[in-house]
Design a protein around this motif. Structure first.
Motif, PDB file in Angstrom:
ATOM      1  N   GLY A 228     -71.577 -27.759 -89.964  1.00  0.00           N
ATOM      2  CA  GLY A 228     -71.299 -28.839 -90.156  1.00  0.00           C
ATOM      3  C   GLY A 228     -69.624 -28.841 -90.010  1.00  0.00           C
ATOM      4  O   GLY A 228     -68.841 -29.853 -89.734  1.00  0.00           O
ATOM      5  N   TYR A 229     -69.049 -27.734 -90.116  1.00  0.00           N
ATOM      6  CA  TYR A 229     -67.650 -27.713 -90.285  1.00  0.00           C
ATOM      7  C   TYR A 229     -67.167 -27.513 -88.760  1.00  0.00           C
ATOM      8  O   TYR A 229     -65.781 -27.518 -88.612  1.00  0.00           O
ATOM      9  N   ALA A 230     -67.949 -27.108 -87.907  1.00  0.00           N
ATOM     10  CA  ALA A 230     -67.357 -26.975 -86.544  1.00  0.00           C
ATOM     11  C   ALA A 230     -66.495 -28.401 -85.734  1.00  0.00           C
ATOM     12  O   ALA A 230     -67.206 -29.675 -86.278  1.00  0.00           O
ATOM     13  N   PRO A 231     -65.561 -28.013 -85.060  1.00  0.00           N
ATOM     14  CA  PRO A 231     -64.837 -29.288 -84.528  1.00  0.00           C
ATOM     15  C   PRO A 231     -65.988 -30.203 -83.566  1.00  0.00           C
ATOM     16  O   PRO A 231     -67.016 -29.611 -82.976  1.00  0.00           O
ATOM     17  N   CYS A 232     -65.675 -31.219 -83.593  1.00  0.00           N
ATOM     18  CA  CYS A 232     -66.148 -32.318 -82.326  1.00  0.00           C
ATOM     19  C   CYS A 232     -66.130 -31.783 -81.237  1.00  0.00           C
ATOM     20  O   CYS A 232     -65.127 -31.160 -80.517  1.00  0.00           O
ATOM     21  N   PRO A 233     -67.107 -31.664 -80.094  1.00  0.00           N
ATOM     22  CA  PRO A 233     -67.412 -31.227 -78.815  1.00  0.00           C
ATOM     23  C   PRO A 233     -66.198 -31.851 -78.249  1.00  0.00           C
ATOM     24  O   PRO A 233     -65.658 -31.320 -77.026  1.00  0.00           O
ATOM     25  N   LEU A 234     -65.765 -33.096 -78.427  1.00  0.00           N
ATOM     26  CA  LEU A 234     -64.706 -33.827 -77.496  1.00  0.00           C
ATOM     27  C   LEU A 234     -63.312 -33.523 -77.990  1.00  0.00           C
ATOM     28  O   LEU A 234     -62.285 -34.064 -77.516  1.00  0.00           O
ATOM     29  N   ALA A 235     -63.248 -32.497 -79.017  1.00  0.00           N
ATOM     30  CA  ALA A 235     -61.801 -32.581 -79.433  1.00  0.00           C
ATOM     31  C   ALA A 235     -60.671 -32.114 -78.764  1.00  0.00           C
ATOM     32  O   ALA A 235     -59.566 -32.539 -78.879  1.00  0.00           O
ATOM     33  N   ALA A 236     -61.080 -31.240 -77.941  1.00  0.00           N
ATOM     34  CA  ALA A 236     -60.087 -30.426 -76.623  1.00  0.00           C
ATOM     35  C   ALA A 236     -60.289 -31.322 -75.563  1.00  0.00           C
ATOM     36  O   ALA A 236     -59.935 -30.694 -74.363  1.00  0.00           O
ATOM     37  N   MET A 237     -60.830 -32.204 -75.235  1.00  0.00           N
ATOM     38  CA  MET A 237     -61.356 -32.873 -73.990  1.00  0.00           C
ATOM     39  C   MET A 237     -60.110 -33.674 -73.360  1.00  0.00           C
ATOM     40  O   MET A 237     -59.131 -34.092 -74.129  1.00  0.00           O
ATOM     41  N   PRO A 238     -60.114 -33.771 -72.113  1.00  0.00           N
ATOM     42  CA  PRO A 238     -58.858 -34.546 -71.321  1.00  0.00           C
ATOM     43  C   PRO A 238     -58.793 -35.970 -71.879  1.00  0.00           C
ATOM     44  O   PRO A 238     -59.831 -36.633 -72.283  1.00  0.00           O
ATOM     45  N   VAL A 239     -57.520 -36.576 -72.107  1.00  0.00           N
ATOM     46  CA  VAL A 239     -57.599 -37.902 -72.495  1.00  0.00           C
ATOM     47  C   VAL A 239     -58.088 -38.836 -71.725  1.00  0.00           C
ATOM     48  O   VAL A 239     -58.766 -40.096 -72.311  1.00  0.00           O
ATOM     49  N   ASP A 240     -58.161 -38.911 -70.368  1.00  0.00           N
ATOM     50  CA  ASP A 240     -58.845 -39.819 -69.717  1.00  0.00           C
ATOM     51  C   ASP A 240     -60.503 -39.963 -69.865  1.00  0.00           C
ATOM     52  O   ASP A 240     -60.984 -41.137 -69.997  1.00  0.00           O
ATOM     53  N   LEU A 241     -60.989 -38.782 -70.199  1.00  0.00           N
ATOM     54  CA  LEU A 241     -62.452 -38.839 -70.443  1.00  0.00           C
ATOM     55  C   LEU A 241     -62.533 -39.628 -72.030  1.00  0.00           C
ATOM     56  O   LEU A 241     -63.281 -40.435 -72.070  1.00  0.00           O
ATOM     57  N   ARG A 242     -61.723 -39.205 -73.152  1.00  0.00           N
ATOM     58  CA  ARG A 242     -61.950 -39.872 -74.345  1.00  0.00           C
ATOM     59  C   ARG A 242     -61.485 -41.315 -74.228  1.00  0.00           C
ATOM     60  O   ARG A 242     -62.190 -41.877 -75.030  1.00  0.00           O
ATOM     61  N   PHE A 243     -60.460 -41.778 -73.333  1.00  0.00           N
ATOM     62  CA  PHE A 243     -60.220 -43.258 -73.176  1.00  0.00           C
ATOM     63  C   PHE A 243     -61.612 -43.840 -72.692  1.00  0.00           C
ATOM     64  O   PHE A 243     -61.878 -44.728 -73.279  1.00  0.00           O
ATOM     65  N   TYR A 244     -62.175 -43.659 -71.503  1.00  0.00           N
ATOM     66  CA  TYR A 244     -63.481 -43.991 -71.060  1.00  0.00           C
ATOM     67  C   TYR A 244     -64.643 -44.192 -72.025  1.00  0.00           C
ATOM     68  O   TYR A 244     -65.182 -45.163 -72.036  1.00  0.00           O
ATOM     69  N   ARG A 245     -64.663 -42.976 -72.644  1.00  0.00           N
ATOM     70  CA  ARG A 245     -65.880 -43.075 -73.615  1.00  0.00           C
ATOM     71  C   ARG A 245     -65.581 -44.014 -74.813  1.00  0.00           C
ATOM     72  O   ARG A 245     -66.414 -44.732 -75.219  1.00  0.00           O
ATOM     73  N   GLU A 246     -64.260 -44.216 -75.397  1.00  0.00           N
ATOM     74  CA  GLU A 246     -63.988 -44.795 -76.477  1.00  0.00           C
ATOM     75  C   GLU A 246     -64.028 -46.205 -75.945  1.00  0.00           C
ATOM     76  O   GLU A 246     -64.548 -46.970 -76.690  1.00  0.00           O
ATOM     77  N   MET A 247     -63.470 -46.716 -74.876  1.00  0.00           N
ATOM     78  CA  MET A 247     -63.497 -48.129 -74.345  1.00  0.00           C
ATOM     79  C   MET A 247     -64.946 -48.575 -74.144  1.00  0.00           C
ATOM     80  O   MET A 247     -65.191 -49.624 -74.781  1.00  0.00           O
ATOM     81  N   LEU A 248     -65.655 -47.904 -73.584  1.00  0.00           N
ATOM     82  CA  LEU A 248     -66.928 -48.271 -73.183  1.00  0.00           C
ATOM     83  C   LEU A 248     -67.791 -48.622 -74.136  1.00  0.00           C
ATOM     84  O   LEU A 248     -68.873 -49.380 -74.421  1.00  0.00           O
ATOM     85  N   GLY A 249     -67.720 -47.621 -75.232  1.00  0.00           N
ATOM     86  CA  GLY A 249     -68.696 -47.599 -76.658  1.00  0.00           C
ATOM     87  C   GLY A 249     -68.243 -48.859 -77.567  1.00  0.00           C
ATOM     88  O   GLY A 249     -68.843 -49.638 -78.004  1.00  0.00           O
ATOM     89  N   ALA A 250     -67.020 -48.852 -77.580  1.00  0.00           N
ATOM     90  CA  ALA A 250     -66.441 -49.965 -78.330  1.00  0.00           C
ATOM     91  C   ALA A 250     -66.743 -51.344 -77.659  1.00  0.00           C
ATOM     92  O   ALA A 250     -67.099 -52.306 -78.309  1.00  0.00           O
ATOM     93  N   GLU A 334     -73.830 -44.791 -70.622  1.00  0.00           N
ATOM     94  CA  GLU A 334     -75.173 -43.956 -70.821  1.00  0.00           C
ATOM     95  C   GLU A 334     -74.925 -42.641 -71.230  1.00  0.00           C
ATOM     96  O   GLU A 334     -75.335 -41.875 -71.956  1.00  0.00           O
ATOM     97  N   ARG A 335     -74.079 -41.822 -70.020  1.00  0.00           N
ATOM     98  CA  ARG A 335     -74.032 -40.576 -69.984  1.00  0.00           C
ATOM     99  C   ARG A 335     -72.883 -40.238 -70.928  1.00  0.00           C
ATOM    100  O   ARG A 335     -72.920 -38.897 -71.349  1.00  0.00           O
ATOM    101  N   LEU A 336     -71.951 -41.020 -71.557  1.00  0.00           N
ATOM    102  CA  LEU A 336     -71.022 -40.453 -72.330  1.00  0.00           C
ATOM    103  C   LEU A 336     -71.212 -40.951 -73.934  1.00  0.00           C
ATOM    104  O   LEU A 336     -70.379 -40.856 -74.648  1.00  0.00           O
ATOM    105  N   THR A 337     -72.559 -41.428 -74.081  1.00  0.00           N
ATOM    106  CA  THR A 337     -72.698 -41.550 -75.462  1.00  0.00           C
ATOM    107  C   THR A 337     -72.833 -40.510 -76.389  1.00  0.00           C
ATOM    108  O   THR A 337     -72.029 -40.630 -77.588  1.00  0.00           O
ATOM    109  N   GLY A 338     -73.629 -39.479 -76.051  1.00  0.00           N
ATOM    110  CA  GLY A 338     -73.614 -38.219 -77.192  1.00  0.00           C
ATOM    111  C   GLY A 338     -72.211 -37.464 -76.820  1.00  0.00           C
ATOM    112  O   GLY A 338     -71.867 -37.082 -75.725  1.00  0.00           O
ATOM    113  N   GLU A 339     -71.670 -36.834 -78.058  1.00  0.00           N
ATOM    114  CA  GLU A 339     -70.581 -36.004 -77.999  1.00  0.00           C
ATOM    115  C   GLU A 339     -70.745 -34.755 -76.905  1.00  0.00           C
ATOM    116  O   GLU A 339     -69.913 -34.607 -76.124  1.00  0.00           O
TER     117      GLU A 339
END
Length: 546
Positions: A228-250, A334-339
C-alpha cells in the motif's frame, strides 16, 4: 458465482468516490421520476453493475464497511456493495425501513450476480439494445428471480463443495507478481549477493549522488503488507496523459451523460412528454474555445457549466470554436479510469509527451497508444457542427460582486462540517451563500448559517439549489487540488467555484435562484446558448490545412 476483481481490497480513489456519489444520486432521481422510467432504471442498474464489476466485490465491501455498512448476508457476495450503490445502510435502519432496505439490497445483489453470470449477453449492447434486454429480463426483480432459479438448479451438484459465491483466492506468489507490475517501478543494476528473482525489502537514504541501501529480511506476507506504500502508477506519467485523465474524470462527475426531457418522437396532441417516453440524450458537450474547454449538457436549459483551463502545453492551439467528439471522448474516458490501465498509455513517451497530435484543417486527433495491447485510442477535436442540438457556455457579462478565498484547512472544515449534512439529505432545497467582512457562510434552507474563514473582497449573497451545490462539490473535492477554493458571487445569475491542480484550473458555474419567486427558480440570465455553426466545406477545410 465468483466475485470479480482483486481478492485483496484496493482503496477507492477520489475519482471513484465521485463516480459512486453520482450513482447514488441517480438512484434517488430514478426513485423520484414519474412512473420509474424503464430507460432510466435500466441505465442506473447498468451503472451500478459496471461500478461494482470494475472494482470487485472485495474492494467495494471493504470500502462499505469502512463507512459503517455493517449488515451482511452470508449467501450474497454483493449484498454490501448493493447497499453502498443504493446508499441505503441496512444496519442503521429501524422498523419497517430496515426490512424494506434489506429486501431492496438483496434483490439488487441477486440482480448484479445474475448480470455477472450473463455478462457476455449484455456487455456489448448499445444503450437501446440494453434497455430492450433489461426489459426482457424482467427489470431488477426479474434478474433477481433468474439468479435464484439458477442457484437452485446448481445446488444438488454442488452440495459437497464450498459456497459457490466464494472468491477465488490468489496465491502470495501471484499477488507479489502483480505488485511488481506497477508502472511506477524503476530498475537499477543488479546488487551482488542477491539471487536473481528473489523478492525482498530495502530501506534507503540519498547521500549525494549515491543511495545507501540496507536489505531487510521479509517474507511475502510482509512484502504484501507494504504494497500500500507503493507510489501511484501515474506518478511519473507525462503531464498530457494526467491532464486528459483528470479532465475527463472530473467533467464526467460535473456533467455526466444523462437524458434530456425532450422525447425522441413527437408527442401526440393532448399528451404531455414525461418519463414514460424515451428521451433524447443530454450528453456532455465539450467546447474548445478561448484557450479553455467549456463543458455543459446538451439539450438541457439548466445545469452546471464547467470551464477547464489547461496549465500545460497540449500541442495545439486552443483558439477557435471546436468540440470533442463524444464517441472518442467516452472511449478514452473508459480506458483511463483505472490508474494502472491509464499508466499503460504513458510508458513510451516521445519528448515527454504521451499522445502526439495530428492536425488536418480544424480537426485535431490526439492519439494514445497503450503498451498493454498496442492499440491506439484517439480523442478527436473537430469543427463545432452539432446539427439541431444546443448547449450552453458562460455569458461574458458574468461580473462577480464578491469573492472569497478558502484555504485548504478551511475547505477541510467546510467539507467535514457544512457539506457532511447536505450530502446525506435527499430533498433538494435552497442554500444561501453569503460573503461579508467576517468570511463566507452557508445556510441550508432555514437552518442557521455556518461561517468559515476566508479572504474576502466585496459583499454579496446568493441562493443556489442543494443538488447543484452537491454535484459541484463532489466533483471539486475529488480533484488533487494544489490549494483551496475560490468562490465568486454574481447575484445576477451565477456562482463560480474554482479550484486548481498541477495540470489545470477548474471553474464550476452554478445557477443562482431568481429573487422574489414563490418556488425556487434557477436563473438563466448569464447562460449563453450555443447553437450549431454553419456547415464547412470539407475541401476548404483541407485546403486550410495545406
Amino acid at each position: 458465482m465468483a466475485s470479480v476483481g482483486p481478492v485483496t481490497p484496493v482503496p477507492l480513489t477520489a475519482s471513484d468516490e465521485a463516480e459512486l456519489a453520482q450513482l447514488q444520486l441517480q438512484v434517488r432521481r430514478a426513485e423520484a421520476s414519474e412512473g420509474r422510467s424503464l430507460r432510466r432504471r435500466a441505465f442506473v442498474t447498468r451503472g451500478q453493475y459496471r461500478f461494482i464489476r470494475k472494482h470487485g466485490a472485495v474492494s467495494i465491501t471493504a470500502y462499505a464497511k469502512a463507512l459503517g455498512f455493517a449488515y451482511e448476508a452470508a449467501s450474497l457476495v454483493y449484498h454490501e456493495p448493493a447497499q453502498l450503490v443504493l446508499n441505503k445502510n441496512v444496519s442503521t435502519a429501524t422498523g419497517d425501513d430496515k426490512e424494506a432496505m434489506r429486501n431492496e439490497a438483496a434483490q439488487l445483489a441477486r440482480a448484479i450476480a445474475a448480470m455477472e453470470r450473463r455478462h457476455a449477453e449484455h456487455d456489448h449492447l448499445s444503450d437501446d439494445e440494453f434497455v430492450a434486454w433489461f426489459k426482457k429480463a424482467g427489470h431488477v426483480s426479474g434478474l433477481a428471480a433468474n439468479y435464484l432459479v439458477a442457484r437452485r438448479a446448481e445446488r444438488p451438484a454442488k452440495a459437497d463443495t464450498a459456497e459457490a459465491d466464494a472468491p477465488v483466492m490468489k496465491t502470495p506468489d501471484e499477488r507479489v507478481a502483480e505488485m511488481f507490475d506497477n508502472p511506477a517501478a524503476f530498475e537499477i543494476d543488479a546488487v551482488a549477493g542477491i539471487a536473481s528473482g528473489k523478492e525482498g525489502v530495502f530501506i534507503f537514504r540519498q547521500e549525494g549522488d549515491k543511495l545507501r541501501l540496507i536489505p531487510l529480511t521479509a517474507n511475502k506476507a510482509t512484502i504484501l503488507d507494504l504494497a500500500g506504500y507503493a507510489p501511484c502508477p501515474l506518478a511519473a506519467m507525462p503531464v498530457d496523459l494526467r491532464f486528459y485523465r483528470e479532465m475527463l474524470g472530473a467533467a464526467d462527475a460535473f456533467v455526466p451523460d444523462e437524458m434530456s426531457d425532450i422525447p425522441l418522437e413527437e408527442v401526440p396532441d393532448g399528451d404531455v412528454g414525461n418519463s414514460s417516453y424515451d428521451m433524447k440524450p443530454a450528453f456532455g458537450m465539450y467546447l474548445v474555445e478561448r484557450d479553455l474547454f467549456s463543458i455543459a449538457h446538451a439539450r438541457r436549459d439548466d445545469g452546471l457549466i464547467v470551464e477547464v483551463v489547461p496549465l500545460i502545453d497540449l500541442g495545439f492551439s486552443m483558439k477557435g470554436e471546436c468540440f470533442i467528439d463524444n464517441l472518442t471522448r467516452r472511449r478514452l474516458g473508459e480506458r483511463l479510469t483505472g490508474e494502472a490501465d491509464a499508466a499503460q498509455f504513458g510508458l513510451d513517451p516521445v519528448d515527454g509527451v504521451a499522445a502526439p497530435v495530428t492536425i488536418a484543417g480544424q480537426t485535431k486527433t490526439v492519439a494514445f497508444m497503450s503498451k498493454a495491447d498496442g492499440k491506439a485510442v484517439n480523442l478527436i477535436i473537430k469543427p463545432r457542427h452539432i446539427r439541431s442540438n444546443w448547449t450552453y457556455r458562460v455569458n461574458p457579462s458574468f461580473a462577480p460582486l464578491a469573492s472569497a478565498i478558502m484555504s485548504p484547512e478551511a475547505v477541510t472544515a467546510f467539507d467535514g462540517g457544512f457539506m457532511k449534512v447536505p450530502l446525506r439529505k435527499q430533498k433538494d432545497r435552497a442554500v444561501t451563500i453569503t460573503v461579508g467582512q467576517k468570511g463566507i457562510s452557508f445556510a441550508n434552507d432555514k437552518a442557521s448559517a455556518a461561517p468559515f474563514e476566508a479572504e474576502v473582497q466585496g459583499t454579496a449573497k446568493v441562493q443556489v439549489m442543494l443538488d447543484d451545490l452537491r454535484r459541484a462539490m463532489v466533483g471539486l473535492l475529488a480533484l488533487p487540488m494544489t490549494g483551496g477554493l475560490i468562490w465568486r458571487l454574481d447575484p445576477n445569475g451565477l456562482l463560480l467555484i474554482e479550484a486548481a491542480t498541477d495540470v489545470a484550473i477548474y471553474r464550476v458555474f452554478v445557477q443562482t435562484l431568481e429573487p422574489n419567486r414563490d418556488q425556487p427558480t434557477r436563473s438563466r440570465a448569464l447562460r449563453e446558448r450555443v447553437e450549431s455553426l454553419p456547415a464547412v466545406d470539407a475541401g476548404a477545410d483541407m485546403a486550410a490545412a495545406a
